[in-house]
Design a protein around this motif. Structure first.
Motif, PDB file in Angstrom:
ATOM      1  N   UNK A 249      37.198  80.373   0.613  1.00 52.77           N
ATOM      2  CA  UNK A 249      37.019  78.999   1.026  1.00 52.77           C
ATOM      3  C   UNK A 249      35.495  78.959   0.674  1.00 52.77           C
ATOM      4  N   UNK A 250      35.253  78.176   0.031  1.00 52.97           N
ATOM      5  CA  UNK A 250      34.353  77.221   0.089  1.00 52.97           C
ATOM      6  C   UNK A 250      34.048  75.380   0.138  1.00 52.97           C
ATOM      7  N   UNK A 251      33.162  75.626   1.645  1.00 59.77           N
ATOM      8  CA  UNK A 251      32.989  74.059   1.431  1.00 59.77           C
ATOM      9  C   UNK A 251      31.811  73.891   2.154  1.00 59.77           C
ATOM     10  N   UNK A 252      31.107  72.166   1.270  1.00 55.85           N
ATOM     11  CA  UNK A 252      29.804  71.982   1.988  1.00 55.85           C
ATOM     12  C   UNK A 252      29.805  70.876   2.112  1.00 55.85           C
ATOM     13  N   UNK A 253      28.878  71.280   3.813  1.00 57.46           N
ATOM     14  CA  UNK A 253      28.750  70.058   5.112  1.00 57.46           C
ATOM     15  C   UNK A 253      27.449  69.656   5.159  1.00 57.46           C
ATOM     16  N   UNK A 254      27.882  68.836   5.993  1.00 55.40           N
ATOM     17  CA  UNK A 254      26.891  67.643   6.638  1.00 55.40           C
ATOM     18  C   UNK A 254      26.299  69.287   7.334  1.00 55.40           C
ATOM     19  N   UNK A 255      25.041  68.695   7.693  1.00 53.52           N
ATOM     20  CA  UNK A 255      24.276  68.842   8.774  1.00 53.52           C
ATOM     21  C   UNK A 255      23.048  68.376   9.206  1.00 53.52           C
ATOM     22  N   UNK A 256      23.705  68.059  11.028  1.00 53.78           N
ATOM     23  CA  UNK A 256      22.635  66.945  11.238  1.00 53.78           C
ATOM     24  C   UNK A 256      22.823  65.451  11.091  1.00 53.78           C
ATOM     25  N   UNK A 281      30.789  79.354  -8.020  1.00 53.13           N
ATOM     26  CA  UNK A 281      30.981  77.905  -7.516  1.00 53.13           C
ATOM     27  C   UNK A 281      30.394  77.118  -7.023  1.00 53.13           C
ATOM     28  N   UNK A 282      30.502  75.252  -7.681  1.00 57.16           N
ATOM     29  CA  UNK A 282      29.933  74.562  -7.725  1.00 57.16           C
ATOM     30  C   UNK A 282      30.205  73.772  -6.996  1.00 57.16           C
ATOM     31  N   UNK A 283      29.422  73.200  -5.614  1.00 57.53           N
ATOM     32  CA  UNK A 283      30.311  71.940  -4.441  1.00 57.53           C
ATOM     33  C   UNK A 283      29.249  70.860  -4.669  1.00 57.53           C
ATOM     34  N   UNK A 284      29.941  70.022  -5.358  1.00 57.74           N
ATOM     35  CA  UNK A 284      28.797  69.070  -5.191  1.00 57.74           C
ATOM     36  C   UNK A 284      28.575  67.939  -4.247  1.00 57.74           C
ATOM     37  N   UNK A 285      27.007  67.684  -4.085  1.00 54.98           N
ATOM     38  CA  UNK A 285      26.738  66.626  -2.984  1.00 54.98           C
ATOM     39  C   UNK A 285      27.363  65.297  -3.474  1.00 54.98           C
ATOM     40  N   UNK A 294      19.327  63.916   3.917  1.00 55.80           N
ATOM     41  CA  UNK A 294      20.548  64.824   5.081  1.00 55.80           C
ATOM     42  C   UNK A 294      20.330  66.053   4.532  1.00 55.80           C
ATOM     43  N   UNK A 295      20.641  67.089   5.779  1.00 50.99           N
ATOM     44  CA  UNK A 295      20.808  68.558   5.408  1.00 50.99           C
ATOM     45  C   UNK A 295      22.624  69.121   5.160  1.00 50.99           C
ATOM     46  N   UNK A 296      22.430  69.711   4.368  1.00 50.10           N
ATOM     47  CA  UNK A 296      23.501  70.352   3.822  1.00 50.10           C
ATOM     48  C   UNK A 296      23.483  71.572   3.813  1.00 50.10           C
ATOM     49  N   UNK A 297      24.628  72.372   4.021  1.00 52.81           N
ATOM     50  CA  UNK A 297      24.663  73.470   4.026  1.00 52.81           C
ATOM     51  C   UNK A 297      26.221  74.141   3.616  1.00 52.81           C
ATOM     52  N   UNK A 298      26.171  75.153   2.446  1.00 57.14           N
ATOM     53  CA  UNK A 298      27.137  75.891   2.000  1.00 57.14           C
ATOM     54  C   UNK A 298      27.960  76.984   2.249  1.00 57.14           C
ATOM     55  N   UNK A 299      29.202  76.851   2.923  1.00 60.08           N
ATOM     56  CA  UNK A 299      29.859  77.977   3.491  1.00 60.08           C
ATOM     57  C   UNK A 299      30.891  78.584   3.202  1.00 60.08           C
ATOM     58  N   UNK A 300      31.332  79.773   2.977  1.00 59.52           N
ATOM     59  CA  UNK A 300      32.147  80.575   2.419  1.00 59.52           C
ATOM     60  C   UNK A 300      32.910  81.628   3.127  1.00 59.52           C
TER      61      UNK A 300
END
Length: 310
Positions: A249-256, A281-285, A294-300
């Motif tokens: 699972x690949x997730x791109x989410x906001x931090x803060x 894997x490309x995760x789009x903003x 915003x700060x963004x972080x990709x998680x696998x």
């Protein structure tokens, strides 16, 4: 000899100095308050992320749990299924938010009687039984052993909608409804829906993108030879049961929260938009003007299903 009191000039100088001190104190307070607010939002999102990702990991780990093989292979059940790139269904008799579905029972030469051994989290009389070769024997709703065979029983929810009514369907998908105010425009809630529940429960907020892939061992030599395959339902259920080694699972989410003084630069661009890449894997903003604030972080998350019946 000086008379008692202060001159007008002295009073004005004093007021000016006090004003400078108050202004400095105000701006210091505002700065500290702003930092505390950003830190509070970041901590809140971090706590939400830990809880939500752990639930997702547990669901993926139990994909296929308790689902035996039907006698006719063509009637086999898909243990995971994709409806879209960002919409996954996990099938399992075990629902990690329902303790009545957690555990197992054992029957041996005691037809019509309670199991000889049981390890149940909570009382439940609904069981699907699997024989020693992994084939489905049948279901009961009275908690009693259905035959004198050696059978393992798995408790299931009476509300289950998958596998002809004995396994739960746990759906993960993105929705922009009821998005928290601190989330950037163009982000979503990651919802978890079980069986026929109306709507889903949010487990993560401020998610920009979500992708699922699987790793397979197609030649049964114990070594993964297909990595990062999209879950496109092109594999027969029985083959998927035998070949599945990992779910990714690949997730791109906001931090803060929003910070007008911050400029996020760790991204690339293509014709579709701005993205962060992880393992190809490309995760789009979000396609919004202020996404850089915003700060963004990709998680696998990479999970090996632990209880698939082969």
């Amino acid at each position: 000899m000086r008379k008692n009191g202060y001159s007008l000039l002295e009073i004005l100088i004093t007021i000016f100095i006090v004003s400078l001190i108050l202004s400095a104190s105000y701006f210091t307070y505002i700065s500290i308050f702003k930092e505390m607010k950003e830190e509070s939002e970041s901590v809140e999102l971090q706590m939400e992320k830990i809880v939500g990702l752990e639930l997702l990991r547990l669901d993926l780990e139990h994909a296929g749990y308790g689902i035996g093989k039907p006698l006719n292979v063509t009637d086999d059940y898909l243990i995971i299924e994709s409806i879209a790139d960002d919409h996954l269904i996990i099938r399992s008799t075990l629902n990690n938010t329902d303790n009545t579905t957690i555990g197992w029972v054992l029957c041996s030469n005691n037809e019509g009687e309670p199991p000889i051994e049981s390890e149940l989290e909570a009382p439940n009389e609904n069981f699907v039984f699997v024989d020693s070769e992994g084939f489905i024997y049948g279901t009961v709703n009275n908690g009693l052993c259905p035959s004198n065979s050696v059978l393992v029983g798995f408790p299931y929810s009476p509300d289950a909608t998958g596998c002809d009514g004995f396994c739960s369907e746990i759906e993960y998908y993105l929705s922009d409804s009821n998005l928290p105010a601190h989330c950037s425009q163009g982000t979503y809630n990651l919802l978890r829906k079980v069986n026929s529940a109306i709507g889903g429960n949010p487990i993560l907020s401020c998610v920009a993108d979500l992708k699922f892939t699987i790793d397979l061992d197609t030649d049964d030599d114990g070594v993964v030879d297909v990595i990062g395959m999209p879950i496109d339902n092109s594999i027969a259920p029985n083959d998927l049961r035998m070949q599945l080694k990992r779910i990714n699972v690949y997730i791109l989410m906001q931090e803060g929260g929003f910070n007008p003084d911050y400029n996020f630069t760790k991204y690339r661009s293509d014709t579709r938009g701005n993205y962060i890449e992880i393992n190809g894997i490309k995760l789009y903003l979000p396609d919004t003007p202020n996404f850089r604030n915003y700060r963004w972080k990709a998680i696998k998350i990479s999970v090996k299903p632990m209880a698939i019946i082969e």
